[in-house]
Design a protein around this motif. Structure first.
Motif, PDB file in Angstrom:
ATOM      1  N   THR A   1       0.857  -1.232  -0.093  1.00  0.00           N
ATOM      2  CA  THR A   1       0.087  -0.219   0.067  1.00  0.00           C
ATOM      3  C   THR A   1       0.865   1.321   0.021  1.00  0.00           C
ATOM      4  O   THR A   1       1.873   1.457   0.668  1.00  0.00           O
ATOM      5  CB  THR A   1      -0.820   0.086   1.231  1.00  0.00           C
ATOM      6  OG1 THR A   1      -1.651  -1.090   1.094  1.00  0.00           O
ATOM      7  CG2 THR A   1      -1.955   1.176   1.240  1.00  0.00           C
ATOM      8  N   LYS A   2       0.635   2.155  -0.825  1.00  0.00           N
ATOM      9  CA  LYS A   2       1.569   3.286  -1.046  1.00  0.00           C
ATOM     10  C   LYS A   2       0.438   4.718  -0.664  1.00  0.00           C
ATOM     11  O   LYS A   2      -0.670   4.592  -1.493  1.00  0.00           O
ATOM     12  CB  LYS A   2       2.161   3.528  -2.361  1.00  0.00           C
ATOM     13  CG  LYS A   2       2.768   4.790  -2.636  1.00  0.00           C
ATOM     14  CD  LYS A   2       3.649   4.871  -3.718  1.00  0.00           C
ATOM     15  CE  LYS A   2       4.544   6.019  -3.653  1.00  0.00           C
ATOM     16  NZ  LYS A   2       5.750   5.770  -4.064  1.00  0.00           N
ATOM     17  N   ARG A   3       0.710   5.328   0.077  1.00  0.00           N
ATOM     18  CA  ARG A   3      -0.165   6.572   0.570  1.00  0.00           C
ATOM     19  C   ARG A   3       0.525   7.903  -0.184  1.00  0.00           C
ATOM     20  O   ARG A   3       1.712   7.939  -0.036  1.00  0.00           O
ATOM     21  CB  ARG A   3      -0.251   6.745   2.048  1.00  0.00           C
ATOM     22  CG  ARG A   3      -1.011   5.296   2.542  1.00  0.00           C
ATOM     23  CD  ARG A   3      -1.291   5.381   4.143  1.00  0.00           C
ATOM     24  NE  ARG A   3      -1.615   4.114   4.715  1.00  0.00           N
ATOM     25  CZ  ARG A   3      -2.770   3.441   4.420  1.00  0.00           C
ATOM     26  NH1 ARG A   3      -3.669   4.106   3.665  1.00  0.00           N
ATOM     27  NH2 ARG A   3      -2.958   2.314   5.036  1.00  0.00           N
ATOM     28  N   VAL A   4      -0.458   8.397  -0.877  1.00  0.00           N
ATOM     29  CA  VAL A   4      -0.189   9.704  -1.507  1.00  0.00           C
ATOM     30  C   VAL A   4      -1.050  10.733  -1.242  1.00  0.00           C
ATOM     31  O   VAL A   4      -1.931  10.470  -0.976  1.00  0.00           O
ATOM     32  CB  VAL A   4       0.216   9.418  -2.981  1.00  0.00           C
ATOM     33  CG1 VAL A   4       1.508   8.619  -3.288  1.00  0.00           C
ATOM     34  CG2 VAL A   4      -0.987   9.085  -3.537  1.00  0.00           C
ATOM     35  N   LEU A   5      -0.220  12.069  -1.347  1.00  0.00           N
ATOM     36  CA  LEU A   5      -1.389  13.207  -1.290  1.00  0.00           C
ATOM     37  C   LEU A   5      -1.314  13.686  -2.534  1.00  0.00           C
ATOM     38  O   LEU A   5      -0.544  14.513  -3.253  1.00  0.00           O
ATOM     39  CB  LEU A   5      -0.877  14.199  -0.238  1.00  0.00           C
ATOM     40  CG  LEU A   5      -1.775  15.659  -0.005  1.00  0.00           C
ATOM     41  CD1 LEU A   5      -3.121  14.958   0.447  1.00  0.00           C
ATOM     42  CD2 LEU A   5      -1.110  16.488   0.790  1.00  0.00           C
ATOM     43  N   LEU A   6      -2.647  13.746  -3.373  1.00  0.00           N
ATOM     44  CA  LEU A   6      -2.804  14.363  -4.632  1.00  0.00           C
ATOM     45  C   LEU A   6      -2.935  15.769  -4.154  1.00  0.00           C
ATOM     46  O   LEU A   6      -3.830  16.313  -3.585  1.00  0.00           O
ATOM     47  CB  LEU A   6      -4.035  13.740  -5.354  1.00  0.00           C
ATOM     48  CG  LEU A   6      -3.923  12.040  -5.548  1.00  0.00           C
ATOM     49  CD1 LEU A   6      -4.989  11.769  -6.269  1.00  0.00           C
ATOM     50  CD2 LEU A   6      -2.599  11.701  -6.276  1.00  0.00           C
ATOM     51  N   THR A   7      -2.080  16.658  -5.196  1.00  0.00           N
ATOM     52  CA  THR A   7      -2.233  17.835  -5.046  1.00  0.00           C
ATOM     53  C   THR A   7      -2.352  18.781  -6.459  1.00  0.00           C
ATOM     54  O   THR A   7      -2.327  19.986  -6.190  1.00  0.00           O
ATOM     55  CB  THR A   7      -0.768  18.590  -4.181  1.00  0.00           C
ATOM     56  OG1 THR A   7       0.275  18.186  -4.981  1.00  0.00           O
ATOM     57  CG2 THR A   7      -0.709  17.882  -2.755  1.00  0.00           C
ATOM     58  N   LYS A   8      -2.051  17.956  -7.209  1.00  0.00           N
ATOM     59  CA  LYS A   8      -2.474  18.625  -8.818  1.00  0.00           C
ATOM     60  C   LYS A   8      -3.563  18.213  -9.381  1.00  0.00           C
ATOM     61  O   LYS A   8      -4.077  16.989  -9.028  1.00  0.00           O
ATOM     62  CB  LYS A   8      -1.145  18.413  -9.516  1.00  0.00           C
ATOM     63  CG  LYS A   8       0.250  18.919  -8.689  1.00  0.00           C
ATOM     64  CD  LYS A   8       1.552  18.357  -9.459  1.00  0.00           C
ATOM     65  CE  LYS A   8       2.644  18.707  -8.714  1.00  0.00           C
ATOM     66  NZ  LYS A   8       3.743  17.961  -9.113  1.00  0.00           N
TER      67      LYS A   8
END
Length: 188
Positions: free
Chosen positions: A24-31
């Motif tokens: 599981t990879k957690r990312v913050l989408l900001t674009k």
């Protein structure tokens, strides 16, 4: 006056197979558009874009990846994620992003699920299929599909309440019986 466009920051948890296990990879989408590099050497067969089903968003992946995730769902997704998958599939169907025959295949794949809440969502999906694709007078063509899809669930959960059964089974049973009797035209 039109509102100014806003860009939301969305936390996303991506689950995918990386060979011998899942990651599981957690990312913050900001674009508005964002490429995320996965920690794997090969292209994964599937990606579940809402791992743990904690995000309040809809998602889509390429059709082959979607089908692969549906096929593996019983093994790689927990019941909450499987319920979320079915809800997401229904939303994709409503938005015209998932073909009806692909949606039917998803329902068939999840109908044998051991969790009554997942089967309850399959029932809801069958209602969507019935309302969307079958007009009055053609429901007899739908009945064999309903029986084939739901009869194993009724056999698994039983037609009569048993002592100590989970409440989710008790709640599901009348819905199963009604669907089989009404849409499935099962007289047994």
């Amino acid at each position: 006056v039109a509102p100014r466009p806003q860009l939301w920051r969305i936390p996303v948890a991506l689950r995918y197979p990386d060979g011998s296990a899942t990651t599981t990879k957690r990312v913050l989408l900001t674009k508005a558009e964002q490429i995320v590099a996965l920690d794997t050497k090969t292209t994964p067969a599937w990606i579940h874009p809402n791992a743990d089903e904690v995000g309040y968003y809809r998602w889509s992946v390429p059709p082959a990846m979607f089908a692969s995730l549906a096929a593996d769902a019983g093994r790689v997704l927990d019941p909450r994620e499987r319920v979320g998958f079915l809800g997401n599939a229904s939303a994709l169907l409503s938005a015209g992003r998932l073909r009806g025959d692909d949606y039917v295949r998803v329902l068939e794949a999840f109908a044998s699920d051991p969790d009554p809440e997942v089967v309850g969502n399959v029932l809801a999906g069958l209602g969507i299929i019935r309302e969307t694709f079958f007009s009055e007078g053609h429901e007899a063509e739908f009945a064999p599909f309903v029986r084939r899809t739901l009869a194993p669930a009724l056999q698994r959960f039983g037609a009569v309440k048993t002592k100590g059964e989970p409440e989710t089974v008790t709640v599901l049973r009348p819905r199963l019986l009604e669907a089989l009797g009404d849409a499935g035209r099962d007289e047994s």
